[in-house]
Design an enzyme around this catalytic site. Structure first.
Site, mmCIF file in Angstrom:
data_model
loop_
_atom_site.group_PDB
_atom_site.id
_atom_site.type_symbol
_atom_site.label_atom_id
_atom_site.label_comp_id
_atom_site.label_asym_id
_atom_site.label_seq_id
_atom_site.Cartn_x
_atom_site.Cartn_y
_atom_site.Cartn_z
ATOM 1 N N GLY A 127 0.576 -6.402 4.395
ATOM 2 C CA GLY A 127 0.729 -5.661 5.647
ATOM 3 C C GLY A 127 2.162 -5.262 5.933
ATOM 4 O O GLY A 127 2.565 -5.119 7.087
ATOM 5 N N LYS A 128 2.940 -5.073 4.902
ATOM 6 C CA LYS A 128 4.355 -4.779 5.119
ATOM 7 C C LYS A 128 4.702 -3.311 4.879
ATOM 8 O O LYS A 128 5.569 -2.752 5.513
ATOM 9 C CB LYS A 128 5.212 -5.669 4.213
ATOM 10 C CG LYS A 128 5.093 -7.148 4.570
ATOM 11 C CD LYS A 128 5.788 -8.037 3.564
ATOM 12 C CE LYS A 128 5.582 -9.512 3.904
ATOM 13 N NZ LYS A 128 6.126 -10.378 2.853
#
Lengths: 394, 394, 394, 394
Positions: free
Chosen positions: B342-343
């Site tokens: 999720g970066k």
């Protein structure tokens, strides 16, 4: 999505799922139903990574044979032999450097065994290995085998939705990782507000595991942090905010803003490790990967000099890495290059260009089974530090 | 040493010496005298590295052509195009990440140009690039071309005796580097004792250069630290003790032991960069190399979430690296992998597997000559930080 | 050459010399005399490469443990398991592909053991492995351990003068290699002038070894060529002029110019291997390195189709390589890519990104110690060829 | 397949499709419909690879600047400078070696330009570059840009069903490739049955293109085979059966079995190239990739010696490669290593560790724009061969 066109992909996905159990014989392709659903989180997190137990495999004859071959096998054998040599040199303090995702890859027990058998005196590591992976497993969580088909990024979108994090061919439950983040915050909240070296904090994490019974005596798995806590092996993470602990710090400092808070002084890390070099001039490096740990541990020779002490270069040095030297970055730079900086002696040095999960069981297993550390006692550098490094504070 | 046997080596050494001037025509071998002496330090440090000036080379047509080729050329073109895109998206804050020895390699002016042209809003770097190399050159010192024959470690012993440090094919005068170490100590000594983020300290280094006239206005070369100081571009070195500044800290903390001292709080770095992400949610990453800077900059998305803010993933991401993804280490891990965490969003991301000195003049030069940042103003995140990140202290 | 300045280098050279015996404890540096002479040819060619004997090391438990780890260890374990699977599938013909300098590196006996134990049915190789290295050792010559310090090209000038050839960290006596060249010419001179497949010629080389008593029965070491000759394992070198045999051919064709001569028809190689695929449709590939052997063996699936036979893709495929896939070259291209060409099935395929001397003793040793080939008889494809491939000639 | 769970993947596939036009701005994610169908063959083969035209980009100032930087940029500049030097040395015959998939990657016109501008006198190549790629394009077919998402093997099953072959990030229509295979057969069928060098056959392919008007004069694109045919530049493919031509040979030899047939004598290739070395002793190598071409071209120095001629080593040598030297394989072995074999002189040699599509436009473009070949005439080695290499036949 038209079913027919995706027949091939359906099989691919299905096969991947089956592959999660390594070694499983696959059914003939005809038997696979073309209707599949994406695996659930539970299905994806089914097969845990199991840490290799080097005590079980006597690799000495194999590694000895490799000494008469060429390329990486010979380099591996020479590295094993240098590690043996530095352990038999009882003056020598052994500094283990860890970069890359090693604990998640099944090497946790190997490093625990090195600590328990007096084969390492200090550790310099990336934060991820120590907090996100070792402390994480100490809290009872596991890493999981990911199927080969996830290696190259196919499926990362779905993983994101399932809150599964991927490290190449390995899965982590991000919800568990959040618990790890929060636990670090809890520990920081419990400390007296002042600057700490990462070494001091990690020692507190060991004490926490002890208190909580997250120990072999408590019926749980052993961990690097706990073994090091018991054996007086200091652990340094010079970039300590760059890991799960960083999230704990951000939460802690945010909650304490405007008030006294815990801070993390990486200069103190450097000062402490330099004091150890001064107190114990003969040193050897066992480096897995490069990055900050490699540079940091090499630099203490120069730092001692800055403090007016003429410390000898690291007498022994081994690096296991897949990094390339051609971009000039430190991670892949040769140990000969380090000698131009006066950091590493070139007499007993060996680069091993190999991936660590393959090479390290041979190198560490060799030294263990040769009994290289028999008669060697741990140096308990935690105690040394209490003596030589006066408390520093803002 | 019997002269006759070493005839071949004598020629080799002599040739190397001559090679120090790239492009020089060598004399026929017969003309080389077999009696040689090792080059002196002055001879070895003769040809300085010259920083590339991307404003001079309009690479746009070349890079556009590469977009229709394959492999690294197409990846490079796509990366250039994504960099252009993130600059034209005026909401987007651009974070430049630097790992590897880039400044010593001739890329200092390139990064200065990005800062001066509003093409970067924050920098996350290894300490070496910022202190040992950029600040070092700002003090008036230079890096030097090393002959090809030194690349693989031949001669490191002699270099050690001459106090010449080697980075692959580049030389540094270690005596000058010591002056750099000492200058950092002087700066730390002048500061109020408390924990600092690296960002605060590096800003002080900019102020120092300003005061000392080590600036273009003072008739000296421009530098990353000074340009960033002027343009309000914060620079973070999350592992700040792991460089020349570390030596300054060790000296400082040793002298101040038992008394209030400057400490370096890497948690504060993380807190500050996270606040910037919260204040400016749309972000793009231009990453050169991997290591701590890559991880650190990616992690702020999660850190924002820890602080209860639902920050979007990095919208754009480019990484230029020679690292391998097969050892699971973060440095070479794909940006798709980062998306599972999720970066990083996967819509506009590009890995370029190439050495930076070759690829970066094309990528950065493309965006510059396309005028991608025309009409874009610098975000002056130094000012933003003064507003959003309340002072934190122990 | 002024002695003082070269003190460091003298030590370096001297150390290198001592290092030729791996594992030797070095004397303390102070004890080294600064006067050295370059090693003689005899001193440099002192420590022979010794071929690993996989029968001696039961790696099964170690490899099984690696199946639950990550990265290369897990890939290696999965490859070992696929090799076991293809041997237990008695319909499957196993084709071993060899590229890189493998025999010189200590892997000769390993491949001989695979042949003797019915674990391989055909070999496709670069010429160097088969002629310059295997046949060369069959003639009684050896490869030698080169000290680490020669790896990067330091000393190549002197080696040239001594007529010592270097392969990375291994030495060969070029005068012995010339005898090998000449022996091939002798064999070619003895043959009826016509086009031959490399397979036919290599079989003649086996017959030559038999006649000359260069066999285990004759008190000499076993070799790949001889073992394959006895077991009916055809060996193909599709680029057969590109090795020591090429020198024999040049001499032969030069002497015979204007007259009937032996020629080497690589199209016939392709035709023969394709006929084997048609005669034995289920096949598996064990590929070490890439290059021509990999491409050649993969292509027979398509070649069968050209001949109107709908042959299945290779059912099993393993490749051990350090090559990179990012330049689009075949050597490092994934087996998944080969599946887009209809050459390799993707169900049981594994890339192992590792250097072969480290990974292959584990993969081959695993299959051997699991008894994977027990109950499997060799397919004697030499005999099959006599039946299916009608003699073709100009 | 349940739609909901695959939403993420649907977006991914759709994006990939859109990505086929590099540089296209993507619609916001929200605008993407979750119902997608797999792209058709026509959609996948839409964007052709376009060959770079180095005459358009004057890279001289850029490359000159790189000479004062470090790492790969400096190596590239030095290689460019050595290429210039060998062209200005009018005695020197330039041998271009090609391995890897270069033509498919957009480098065809670059090599054509080298031939047309008298910058290369002979070519040694893998068969794939010359037949599957150059001859294939000469027949009017194209290579196509594949979306980034196909690079890692996602979708190879579907590609197989569509008869699309993949080379990393490039697509080929396999049906067109089959036409190429058949055309080679047609040419072989038209030849007098006897052993041929690959050089003779490739010349016949040039004549075929001429006859069929597949030439610039005929309104079609230029090709390496045709340009070399016109300029008297011999092309050698020492492993000639290992490509599309191999399929033609298998079909030809199968149809002619029992009767006189065309065979392909790779020993004759070696003999011919050696004769060229003897006729023109000063030589330089421009090597792209390693493999058989590199070894083959280096070996002619030794082959000349076998024929009793004391030919000098290759005076100049450049290699552009991503291969690693650590596995001892020839492809990545340094040119210094080749000097221990007496094949390459070390005075003017340069390894460039870079992917060719990025580095070669700089190296070749530099020499072109410096006018290095002005005043140089092509050596017409085809004519030389007619003189020095007497016809050899079985």
């Amino acid at each position: 999505m038209e079913g027919a066109e995706f027949h091939g992909m359906a099989i691919l996905l299905c096969e991947n799922l089956l592959n999660l159990q390594p070694g499983t014989r696959l059914p003939p392709l005809g038997a696979v139903d073309s209707k599949v659903t994406m695996p659930t989180k539970k299905e994806l997190l089914k097969t845990p990574i199991r840490h290799i137990d080097i005590a079980k495999y006597n690799v000495v004859p194999l590694v000895d044979a490799m000494a008469s071959m060429a390329y990486t096998s010979r380099d591996t054998a020479r590295a094993a032999s240098i590690y043996e040599m530095m352990l038999r040199d009882h003056d020598c303090g052994v500094i283990l450097c860890l970069a890359g995702s090693l604990i998640s890859a099944g090497l946790q027990k190997l490093f625990v065994d090195l600590i328990r058998n007096n084969m390492v005196d200090a550790i310099v590591s990336t934060g991820a290995n120590i907090v996100d992976q070792d402390f994480f497993e100490a809290l009872g969580f596991r890493h999981y085998v990911a199927g080969d088909e996830y290696k190259y990024g196919n499926g990362d979108g779905e993983l994101r939705e399932l809150m599964i994090d991927r490290i190449y061919d390995t899965f982590i439950d991000e919800e568990e990782l959040r618990i790890c983040d929060e636990t670090t915050e809890k520990i920081f909240n419990s400390l007296e507000p002042r600057p700490y070296s990462s070494r001091e904090i990690i020692r507190e994490m060991g004490a926490y595991l002890d208190r909580e019974g997250r120990t072999p005596a408590g019926g749980n798995a052993d961990s690097i942090i706990f073994a090091a806590y018991e054996k007086g092996v200091p652990i340094f993470c010079p970039a300590f905010s760059d890991c799960s602990a960083g999230f704990g710090f951000v939460a802690h400092q945010h909650a304490r803003r405007g008030k006294p808070m815990v801070s993390i002084d990486s200069a103190k890390d450097f000062y402490e490790l330099t004091q150890l070099k001064i107190a114990n001039p003969t040193t050897g490096l066992l480096m897995i990967g490069g990055g900050v740990p490699k540079n940091f541990a090499q630099d203490i020779v120069v730092a001692a000099e800055i403090l007016g002490v003429d410390a000898p270069m690291h007498k022994y040095a081994i690096q296991v890495t897949v990094a390339d030297s051609r971009d000039g970055a430190l991670s892949g730079s040769t140990l000969k290059e380090a000698s131009s900086w006066g950091k590493v002696d070139t007499t007993y040095e060996q680069m091993v260009y190999a991936e660590a999960t393959l090479a390290l069981p041979l190198i560490a297993g060799y030294a263990l089974h040769k009994g290289a550390a028999e008669g060697r006692s741990g140096k308990n550098w935690t105690e040394t530090l209490a003596r030589v490094a006066e408390p520093v504070s803002a």
